[in-house]
Design an enzyme around this catalytic site. Structure first.
Site, mmCIF file in Angstrom:
data_model
loop_
_atom_site.group_PDB
_atom_site.id
_atom_site.type_symbol
_atom_site.label_atom_id
_atom_site.label_comp_id
_atom_site.label_asym_id
_atom_site.label_seq_id
_atom_site.Cartn_x
_atom_site.Cartn_y
_atom_site.Cartn_z
ATOM 1 N NE ARG A 30 -4.027 -1.907 0.143
ATOM 2 C CZ ARG A 30 -5.213 -1.592 0.674
ATOM 3 N NH1 ARG A 30 -5.444 -0.398 1.109
ATOM 4 N NH2 ARG A 30 -6.167 -2.484 0.748
ATOM 5 C CE1 TYR B 241 -13.137 -7.186 1.606
ATOM 6 C CE2 TYR B 241 -11.407 -8.563 0.667
ATOM 7 C CZ TYR B 241 -11.813 -7.584 1.559
ATOM 8 O OH TYR B 241 -10.903 -7.016 2.397
ATOM 9 N NE ARG C 254 -10.390 9.634 -1.762
ATOM 10 C CZ ARG C 254 -10.843 9.203 -0.612
ATOM 11 N NH1 ARG C 254 -10.841 7.926 -0.339
ATOM 12 N NH2 ARG C 254 -11.258 10.053 0.294
ATOM 13 C CG ASP D 276 -8.864 -2.776 -4.439
ATOM 14 O OD1 ASP D 276 -8.307 -2.155 -3.512
ATOM 15 O OD2 ASP D 276 -9.630 -3.744 -4.232
ATOM 16 N NE ARG E 256 -6.983 4.974 2.456
ATOM 17 C CZ ARG E 256 -7.698 4.104 3.147
ATOM 18 N NH1 ARG E 256 -8.882 4.444 3.581
ATOM 19 N NH2 ARG E 256 -7.234 2.906 3.408
HETATM 20 O O1 CP3 Z 1 0.314 0.842 -3.205
HETATM 21 C C1 CP3 Z 1 -0.542 -0.022 -3.364
HETATM 22 O O2 CP3 Z 1 -0.440 -1.136 -2.844
HETATM 23 C C2 CP3 Z 1 -1.703 0.362 -4.239
HETATM 24 C C3 CP3 Z 1 -2.494 -0.710 -4.849
HETATM 25 C C4 CP3 Z 1 -3.436 -1.485 -3.939
HETATM 26 C C5 CP3 Z 1 -4.663 -0.993 -3.385
HETATM 27 N N1 CP3 Z 1 -5.315 -2.053 -2.800
HETATM 28 C C6 CP3 Z 1 -5.169 0.378 -3.487
HETATM 29 C C7 CP3 Z 1 -6.259 0.830 -2.595
HETATM 30 C C8 CP3 Z 1 -3.331 -2.819 -3.592
HETATM 31 C C9 CP3 Z 1 -2.177 -3.776 -3.852
HETATM 32 C C10 CP3 Z 1 -4.518 -3.160 -2.884
HETATM 33 C C11 CP3 Z 1 -4.792 -4.527 -2.420
HETATM 34 C C12 CP3 Z 1 -6.008 -4.815 -1.645
HETATM 35 N N2 CP3 Z 1 -7.247 -4.249 -1.761
HETATM 36 C C13 CP3 Z 1 -6.098 -5.854 -0.685
HETATM 37 C C14 CP3 Z 1 -4.984 -6.815 -0.325
HETATM 38 C C15 CP3 Z 1 -3.936 -6.185 0.513
HETATM 39 C C16 CP3 Z 1 -4.366 -5.932 1.934
HETATM 40 O O3 CP3 Z 1 -4.323 -4.774 2.324
HETATM 41 O O4 CP3 Z 1 -4.678 -6.901 2.619
HETATM 42 C C17 CP3 Z 1 -7.403 -5.845 -0.184
HETATM 43 C C18 CP3 Z 1 -7.957 -6.754 0.904
HETATM 44 C C19 CP3 Z 1 -8.129 -4.837 -0.879
HETATM 45 C C20 CP3 Z 1 -9.573 -4.479 -0.729
HETATM 46 C C21 CP3 Z 1 -9.749 -3.061 -0.320
HETATM 47 N N3 CP3 Z 1 -9.505 -1.966 -1.129
HETATM 48 C C22 CP3 Z 1 -10.180 -2.565 0.938
HETATM 49 C C23 CP3 Z 1 -10.552 -3.451 2.127
HETATM 50 C C24 CP3 Z 1 -10.200 -1.171 0.862
HETATM 51 C C25 CP3 Z 1 -10.699 -0.182 1.885
HETATM 52 C C26 CP3 Z 1 -9.873 -0.082 3.090
HETATM 53 C C27 CP3 Z 1 -8.405 0.186 2.812
HETATM 54 O O5 CP3 Z 1 -7.591 -0.636 3.223
HETATM 55 O O6 CP3 Z 1 -8.091 1.205 2.197
HETATM 56 C C28 CP3 Z 1 -9.712 -0.816 -0.416
HETATM 57 C C29 CP3 Z 1 -9.545 0.565 -0.920
HETATM 58 C C30 CP3 Z 1 -8.200 0.932 -1.466
HETATM 59 N N4 CP3 Z 1 -7.408 0.139 -2.232
HETATM 60 C C31 CP3 Z 1 -7.560 2.196 -1.291
HETATM 61 C C32 CP3 Z 1 -6.354 2.141 -2.000
HETATM 62 C C33 CP3 Z 1 -5.350 3.252 -2.172
HETATM 63 C C34 CP3 Z 1 -8.119 3.394 -0.528
HETATM 64 C C35 CP3 Z 1 -9.094 4.103 -1.344
HETATM 65 C C36 CP3 Z 1 -9.358 5.482 -0.806
HETATM 66 O O7 CP3 Z 1 -10.139 5.590 0.133
HETATM 67 O O8 CP3 Z 1 -8.739 6.410 -1.342
#
Ligand code: CP3
Length: 351
Positions: A27, A154, A40, A77, A31
């Site tokens: 990540r 999910y 965003r 994502d 954010r």
């Molecule tokens: O730098 C990076 O890793 C960016 C790419 C990336 C994102 N999500 C962007 C994102 C990657 C590799 C992921 C993987 C992801 N997404 C996982 C597996 C990794 C982990 O954390 O366990 C999972 C379970 C998700 C599903 C997901 N996406 C959730 C549960 C959420 C909301 C809560 C959270 O952790 O942010 C997201 C949203 C998300 N994915 C954001 C980002 C930058 C935040 C979006 C925002 O509010 O701006």
């Protein structure tokens, strides 16, 4: 394709020697960076960023402009795959991901089609090739997907969950329906990851974020069997280079030997496992990636440096370690502390 200027991430994942320990963060784009939050706000929501290859590329580059990281990760994502299967992904501020049409019945599963990424996820593949071009050989690009089990969880819940009660009910009450879903997801993820590799991804990470909620027996049958099938079917060499595969299973510390037998090149570790112990158990077979608790980044520079040294010492000397966090960086982290962390890995791992 231009030659890679910094290949220490690829080398470490393949257990080849490097002059220092490579580092990136799960990540890393997102954010915790004010420049991400600004984009965003302008775009309105997260999926609009993902669906715009130029914005996705710009966001993937943002952490590299701030920190000396050894890899870039595709900005997207894991839930784009169920979205492409027709579930209707959307994000509610502060509540995480949601699906408009979560899976409720056997018919819902039967009517799902395996995706054709070139058609259904064109925007991701364009983001991969654009980011690869923008990197210009500076560091490798990491592509990724969720594990079938984590995606299924999910899709059945329709949102994030604390106990995944519906999913576990399916597992024990209707295992054959769950297997049908996992098989469709496996074929979809293979297609998706191979398309990412063909578009320019040089490392692949599979996120099994919810593998650790399973019982020992269920982990093998409902998660590992499918990630193993994926790994077996991925393109292993592209443009004359091996494409290393990292399998990250949150809370998978009990199953390191099984995970190592999946065919992955490296295991992603959360902070509950000692690197020394993990290396003793599986270090001959695979590289190890991890595993600092992201909460350390909330402390101060002195504590961060101490923790980095402790983790480097725990792994010990020799190749096969990629420094990372044990899970994603959280939005509340001060970028100045991240810079301290990355610098510390560079400085102390040379010794
Ligand atoms: O730098 C990076 O890793 C960016 C790419 C990336 C994102 N999500 C962007 C994102 C990657 C590799 C992921 C993987 C992801 N997404 C996982 C597996 C990794 C982990 O954390 O366990 C999972 C379970 C998700 C599903 C997901 N996406 C959730 C549960 C959420 C909301 C809560 C959270 O952790 O942010 C997201 C949203 C998300 N994915 C954001 C980002 C930058 C935040 C979006 C925002 O509010 O701006």
């Amino acid at each position: 394709m231009s030659a890679l200027k910094n290949d220490c991430l690829l080398k470490s994942l393949l257990k080849e020697p490097t002059s220092r320990t490579p580092v990136w963060m799960m990540r890393q784009a997102g954010r915790h960076l004010p420049e991400y939050r600004k984009l965003r706000r302008q775009a309105g929501d997260f999926m609009s960023l993902c669906r715009d290859p130029e914005l996705a590329c710009e966001i993937a580059m943002q952490p590299l402009l701030r920190y000396k990281l050894d890899g870039a990760i595709l900005f997207s994502d894991i839930l784009t795959v169920p979205d492409a299967m027709g579930l209707g992904l959307y994000f509610v501020e502060g509540e995480g991901p949601k699906f408009r049409k979560p899976l409720r019945t056997e018919r819902d599963v039967e009517s799902l089609s395996v995706i054709n990424s070139k058609v259904d996820l064109t925007y991701v593949l364009e983001a991969v090739s654009l980011t690869r071009k923008e990197l210009d050989g500076s560091v490798p690009l990491i592509g990724f997907a969720g594990s079938p089990w984590t995606l299924a969880a999910y899709m059945i819940e329709g949102k994030s969950s604390r106990d995944f009660a519906r999913t576990k009910t399916w597992l024990y009450q209707h295992p054959e329906i769950l297997h049908q879903l996992l098989q469709k997801l496996t074929l979809s993820v293979v297609d998706y990851l191979n398309a990412q590799i063909c578009s320019g991804a040089q490392v692949i990470q599979i996120f099994d974020t919810w593998g650790g909620i399973l019982s020992d027996f269920a982990y093998e049958e409902f998660s590992l069997a499918y990630t193993r099938e994926i790994i077996t079917n991925l393109i292993s060499r592209h443009n004359d280079r091996e494409v290393p595969i990292v399998l990250f299973t949150k809370s998978g510390g009990n199953w390191l030997e099984k995970i190592a037998s999946s065919g992955c090149n490296a295991i992603g570790l959360d902070w509950t496992v000692s690197l020394r112990e993990a290396r003793r158990r599986v270090g001959a077979a695979v590289a190890l990636q991890g595993n600092m608790d992201p909460a350390v980044l909330r402390s101060n520079p002195e504590s961060i440096e101490l923790e980095v040294q402790r983790i480097l010492h725990s792994y010990g000397s020799g190749s096969g370690h990629v420094f990372n966090l044990g899970h994603g960086i959280t939005p509340d982290i001060d970028p100045r502390n991240v810079a301290v962390f990355v610098e510390a890995v560079h400085r102390y791992s040379r010794d």
